[in-house]
Design a protein around this motif. Structure first.
Motif, short mmCIF file in Angstrom:
data_model
loop_
_atom_site.label_atom_id
_atom_site.label_comp_id
_atom_site.label_asym_id
_atom_site.label_seq_id
_atom_site.Cartn_x
_atom_site.Cartn_y
_atom_site.Cartn_z
N MET A 152 3.24 7.71 -7.19
CA MET A 152 2.02 8.19 -6.54
C MET A 152 1.26 9.15 -7.46
O MET A 152 0.02 9.14 -7.52
CB MET A 152 2.36 8.87 -5.22
CG MET A 152 2.88 7.92 -4.15
SD MET A 152 3.38 8.77 -2.65
CE MET A 152 1.83 9.45 -2.10
N ALA A 153 2.00 10.00 -8.18
CA ALA A 153 1.35 10.90 -9.13
C ALA A 153 0.69 10.12 -10.26
O ALA A 153 -0.43 10.44 -10.68
CB ALA A 153 2.37 11.88 -9.70
N THR A 173 -4.35 14.08 -1.09
CA THR A 173 -3.55 13.22 -0.22
C THR A 173 -2.17 12.98 -0.81
O THR A 173 -1.17 13.00 -0.10
CB THR A 173 -4.27 11.88 -0.01
OG1 THR A 173 -5.55 12.11 0.60
CG2 THR A 173 -3.46 10.96 0.90
N VAL A 174 -2.12 12.78 -2.12
CA VAL A 174 -0.82 12.60 -2.78
C VAL A 174 0.03 13.85 -2.65
O VAL A 174 1.23 13.78 -2.34
CB VAL A 174 -1.03 12.23 -4.27
CG1 VAL A 174 0.30 12.23 -5.02
CG2 VAL A 174 -1.70 10.87 -4.39
N LEU A 186 -4.28 -0.01 -5.87
CA LEU A 186 -3.03 0.54 -6.40
C LEU A 186 -1.97 0.66 -5.32
O LEU A 186 -0.79 0.39 -5.56
CB LEU A 186 -3.30 1.91 -7.03
CG LEU A 186 -4.20 1.94 -8.27
CD1 LEU A 186 -4.33 3.36 -8.79
CD2 LEU A 186 -3.65 1.03 -9.36
N LYS A 187 -2.38 1.06 -4.11
CA LYS A 187 -1.43 1.15 -3.01
C LYS A 187 -0.85 -0.22 -2.67
O LYS A 187 0.37 -0.36 -2.47
CB LYS A 187 -2.10 1.77 -1.78
CG LYS A 187 -2.40 3.25 -1.91
CD LYS A 187 -3.18 3.76 -0.71
CE LYS A 187 -2.38 3.61 0.57
NZ LYS A 187 -3.12 4.14 1.73
N ASN A 188 -1.69 -1.22 -2.58
CA ASN A 188 -1.20 -2.57 -2.29
C ASN A 188 -0.31 -3.09 -3.41
O ASN A 188 0.70 -3.76 -3.16
CB ASN A 188 -2.38 -3.52 -2.08
CG ASN A 188 -3.20 -3.17 -0.84
OD1 ASN A 188 -2.67 -2.59 0.11
ND2 ASN A 188 -4.47 -3.50 -0.85
N GLU A 189 -0.67 -2.76 -4.62
CA GLU A 189 0.13 -3.17 -5.77
C GLU A 189 1.52 -2.54 -5.71
O GLU A 189 2.53 -3.18 -5.99
CB GLU A 189 -0.59 -2.76 -7.05
CG GLU A 189 0.06 -3.21 -8.34
CD GLU A 189 -0.71 -2.72 -9.55
OE1 GLU A 189 -0.65 -1.50 -9.84
OE2 GLU A 189 -1.39 -3.53 -10.19
N HIS A 190 1.55 -1.28 -5.32
CA HIS A 190 2.83 -0.57 -5.21
C HIS A 190 3.68 -1.13 -4.06
O HIS A 190 4.90 -1.24 -4.18
CB HIS A 190 2.58 0.92 -5.01
CG HIS A 190 3.83 1.75 -5.00
ND1 HIS A 190 4.60 1.94 -6.12
CD2 HIS A 190 4.44 2.42 -3.99
CE1 HIS A 190 5.63 2.70 -5.81
NE2 HIS A 190 5.55 3.00 -4.54
N LYS A 191 3.03 -1.48 -2.96
CA LYS A 191 3.76 -2.05 -1.84
C LYS A 191 4.39 -3.39 -2.21
O LYS A 191 5.51 -3.69 -1.83
CB LYS A 191 2.83 -2.23 -0.64
CG LYS A 191 2.47 -0.93 0.07
CD LYS A 191 1.56 -1.20 1.26
CE LYS A 191 1.19 0.10 1.97
NZ LYS A 191 0.28 -0.15 3.12
N LYS A 192 3.66 -4.18 -2.98
CA LYS A 192 4.20 -5.47 -3.40
C LYS A 192 5.38 -5.29 -4.33
O LYS A 192 6.33 -6.08 -4.31
CB LYS A 192 3.11 -6.29 -4.09
CG LYS A 192 1.99 -6.74 -3.17
CD LYS A 192 0.92 -7.51 -3.95
CE LYS A 192 -0.22 -7.95 -3.03
NZ LYS A 192 -1.29 -8.67 -3.78
N ALA A 193 5.34 -4.24 -5.16
CA ALA A 193 6.41 -4.02 -6.13
C ALA A 193 7.67 -3.47 -5.49
O ALA A 193 8.78 -3.80 -5.89
CB ALA A 193 5.92 -3.09 -7.24
N THR A 194 7.50 -2.60 -4.49
CA THR A 194 8.66 -1.94 -3.88
C THR A 194 9.09 -2.58 -2.58
O THR A 194 10.19 -2.31 -2.10
CB THR A 194 8.35 -0.45 -3.63
OG1 THR A 194 7.19 -0.34 -2.76
CG2 THR A 194 8.04 0.25 -4.93
N GLY A 195 8.24 -3.39 -1.97
CA GLY A 195 8.57 -3.96 -0.67
C GLY A 195 8.07 -3.08 0.44
O GLY A 195 8.04 -1.85 0.35
#
Length: 731
Positions: A295-296, A364-365, A267-276
């Motif tokens: 993140m929530a 962590t979130v 999910l973190k990698n997916e979010h990084k790809k979506a937002t840059g």
């Protein structure tokens, strides 16, 4: 004796071959547990429906070991136990000690071999989840809080929660042959004959870990760093006295932990790809708010995934570990109590690592959101300007409520999945104690409530401490301040979480609501507190205009118009036609600011400040007093006498002076809202313009000056009305 020795030698060679094959198979264990791409969206060359059969075939079954070899080994273990009992009954023989020692050694080798095969099967099987073939109407990655709540509520009402939660579904990752082999091993090492007092001893013994199987939730605290789990209690090796259960628990613990951890990283990698990769929380625009909300949302998705993984592990347990799946334990009452406890411990050892990682992800979130919402001041920061701001704290509070909304709905179901009752086990359990997994489920709820309460308190504190100086906080032209728009945004962000807020107030005493339990009040109390803090902050800002450089009249007008602008903005934003019909309307779950206190409190302040502001314009009326007709005397040609003319000249010149001064002051002020601008235009006209029109029409007909009539009459009512219309335009 020779016959037994010959058969044992054969079995020894077979076990050595099995051990050699097991060591070679360890090299081919599956290293990854989560795919980088979604199988449902794979392009050419991706996974298709035909791949499922390949995925269900463990790598451990590709060696030269056959299923019959496992059954033969189980029979050999029974033979060794019988031989061991025989030599125990004849201890007076000279050969008995040597025979017993050899049998113990061979039996231990058999146990080790079976445990190695069990570990190979269970590790190579992978996680007990797979992508769902059919997803919902909206992908979870794009769900709003209302959509998530509605989806989970429908699932809870229909009692099909496990079919709805998560993007994965539980399944059995083992083929039929592997299940039969594992059942044979569990029956061999956990059957009735294995619990005999005369069974050969094994090196694995209970080291006291079963004593901590039950623990009070109050004794479970964070001992690890963020990202490494929550408590070290879940990292201790399991020693139940039954090696096959220890092997099962340790093997599945690693697989399940990697499944949850890998999903979170995915999910973190997916979010990084979506937002840059260059994006950062709290960086301009609404990036920080959308980042916290994402993140929530991911934290709730991890919680759902953990439930599916736990359900899958429970299916595995019931498939080949539970004694009820074995034909050797038809009567459950014959199972020893210590073995029942060991069974509970083995299952709990697996699921507690899953819940532990889920709790760590949620905290962590919260920690990341808190670091953005309430950053620590740096050495170069101005201590007079707090680092805390309303926008970030509002986003963090809404994110916390979103996580709590998911926890309150899914937490009880997760705790129920983690429970595995076995009658007669752990008779010494205390009423206030439960398994570590259950205690961690309670800790998830407690931690979420505590952190959400902190975020709500930080939001109220940020509104109260919003700086009163600076153009970013107090506009020079008295327009709407940023704090007003941020408070409106904050209330709209938290309004969809009525039930989640109720969960906070029931368990935590808050500065605005010190009652707990059923006596605690609803979200209206919190919103009222925020509005109160906002109005106090606005009034403090308005007083600071007096300290600015400029004409006192200008500063006074700015102070009043600043409050007028902001209170009208609040009233307009929370009217029914703008706020009562939001797209995220969810019935009783969405808060509506419809109580009379709001209009009474904010409306009263608006009217009071408007009255003070209009007093500046009403002061012009002192020049518009009428002149008694007895005081008006005329010369020839309808020209007023010198004394009579002076009376009208004084009035017109006084009006011109006061009007120009007042107009030039208020011309620099700004009103953004066109509706409020029209209201003020009409109120200013009512303050003096109507009276001036009557005064002008009455005395402009008289000749009170020989040469300067145009100078005294330069502001006709039409011109004054047009000038009023130009007031408060955007600069």
């Amino acid at each position: 004796r020779r016959k037994i020795a010959t058969e044992l030698e054969k079995k020894k060679k077979t076990r050595e071959q099995q051990a050699s094959a097991a060591r070679s198979r360890k090299q081919s264990l599956v290293s990854g547990f989560m795919p980088e791409e979604d199988p449902l969206h794979d392009g050419p060359g991706g996974k298709d429906d035909d791949d499922d059969d390949d995925l269900q075939t463990p790598l451990a079954c590709t060696g030269s070991l056959t299923e019959q070899d496992v059954y033969t080994a189980a029979d050999a273990m029974d033979l060794i136990r019988d031989a061991y009992v025989f030599f125990q009954q004849n201890k007076n023989w000279k050969s008995s000690p040597a025979a017993l020692g050899g049998l113990e050694r061979v039996y231990q080798q058999g146990v080790d071999g079976m445990c190695a095969l069990t570990k190979s099967h269970l590790q190579s099987a992978g996680p007990p989840v797979r992508f769902k073939k059919v997803m919902g109407d909206v992908e979870m990655r794009h769900e709003t809080p209302t959509q998530t709540r509605q989806r989970l509520s429908r699932a809870l009402e229909n009692r099909d929660l496990m079919k709805t939660v998560g993007e994965y579904e539980e399944f059995l990752p083992l083929d039929t042959r592997s299940v039969r082999e594992l059942r044979a091993i569990m029956e061999c090492l956990g059957g009735e004959s294995a619990h005999s007092e005369r069974c050969p001893p094994i090196s694995d013994t209970d080291d006291g870990s079963l004593k901590t199987l039950y623990l009070s939730p109050n004794k479970v605290n964070r001992t690890e760093k963020y990202g490494n789990g929550f408590t070290n209690l879940t990292k201790k090796p399991l020693r139940t006295g039954f090696p096959h259960l220890n092997t099962y628990a340790e093997a599945r613990k690693g697989v399940s932990f990697q499944s949850v951890d890998g999903y979170y990283r995915h999910l973190k990698n997916e979010h990084k790809k979506a937002t840059g990769k260059g994006g950062s929380m709290g960086s301009g625009g609404d990036g920080g708010g959308s980042e916290m909300d994402a993140m929530a949302r991911d934290a709730v998705r991890c919680l759902e995934h953990a439930m599916v993984v736990v359900a899958g592990e429970k299916t595995l347990y019931r498939c080949f570990v539970s004694p009820t799946s074995s034909h050797q334990h038809v009567d459950a009452s014959k199972i020893p109590a210590n073995y029942k406890t060991a069974l509970l411990a083995s299952y709990a050892h697996i699921v507690q690592s899953i819940v532990d990682r889920t709790l760590d992800i949620i905290e962590t979130v919260f920690a990341r959101n808190a670091s953005v919402a309430t950053p620590a001041p740096g050495p170069e920061d101005n201590p007079a300007i707090p680092k805390i701001n309303v926008r970030n704290t509002a986003s963090a509070a809404a994110a916390g409520l979103r996580i709590l909304d998911g926890v309150r709905m899914l937490g009880p179901s997760l705790a129920k999945l983690c429970e595995m009752s076995e009658k007669g086990a752990a008779a010494s359990k205390k009423s206030n104690e439960m398994m570590i997994a259950g205690s961690l489920c309670i800790c998830i709820h407690r931690s979420t409530v505590k952190n959400t309460a902190k975020m709500l308190e930080h939001l109220a504190k940020a509104i109260e401490m919003d700086p009163v100086n600076g153009t970013d906080y107090r506009p020079p032209d008295a327009r709407v301040a940023a704090v007003s728009s941020e408070v409106v945004r904050a209330i709209k962000l938290v309004s969809p979480f009525v039930s989640a807020y109720r969960s906070v107030t029931k368990r935590r005493a808050l500065p605005w609501d010190e009652k707990i339990g059923e006596e605690a009040e609803d979200m209206d109390k919190f919103v009222k507190y925020l509005i109160h803090k906002c109005l106090n902050n606005l009034q403090l800002k308005s007083l600071k205009y007096a300290d600015d450089q400029g004409l006192p009249e200008m500063m006074q007008a700015k102070a009043h118009l600043f409050v007028i602008n902001n209170t009208f903005y609040l009233l307009e934003q929370f009217t029914y036609h703008q706020y009562g019909r939001e797209e995220n309307d969810d019935g009783d779950e969405s808060y509506k600011l419809e109580k009379p206190w709001f209009k009474e409190k904010v409306g009263h302040l608006f009217e009071m400040e408007k009255k003070k502001y209009l007093a500046n314009w009403e002061a012009i009326n002192k020049n518009l007093t009428s002149v008694d007709s007895k005081e008006l005397t005329y010369q020839k040609d309808q020209l007023l006498s010198l004394e009579s003319g002076r009376l009208l000249k004084t009035r017109f010149s006084g009006f011109i002076e006061d009007f120009e001064r007042t107009y030039n002051v208020h011309k620099q002020l700004t009103v953004i809202d066109p509706k409020l601008r029209d209201i003020l235009h009409n109120d200013v006209r009512a303050a003096f313009a109507h009276r001036y029109k009557r005064f002008f029409e009455k005395y402009s007909r008289l000749q009170f000056s020989k040469k300067n009539m145009d100078t005294y009459l330069k502001y006709s009512p039409q011109r004054v009305d047009a000038m009023i219309e130009d007031l408060y335009a955007t600069q």
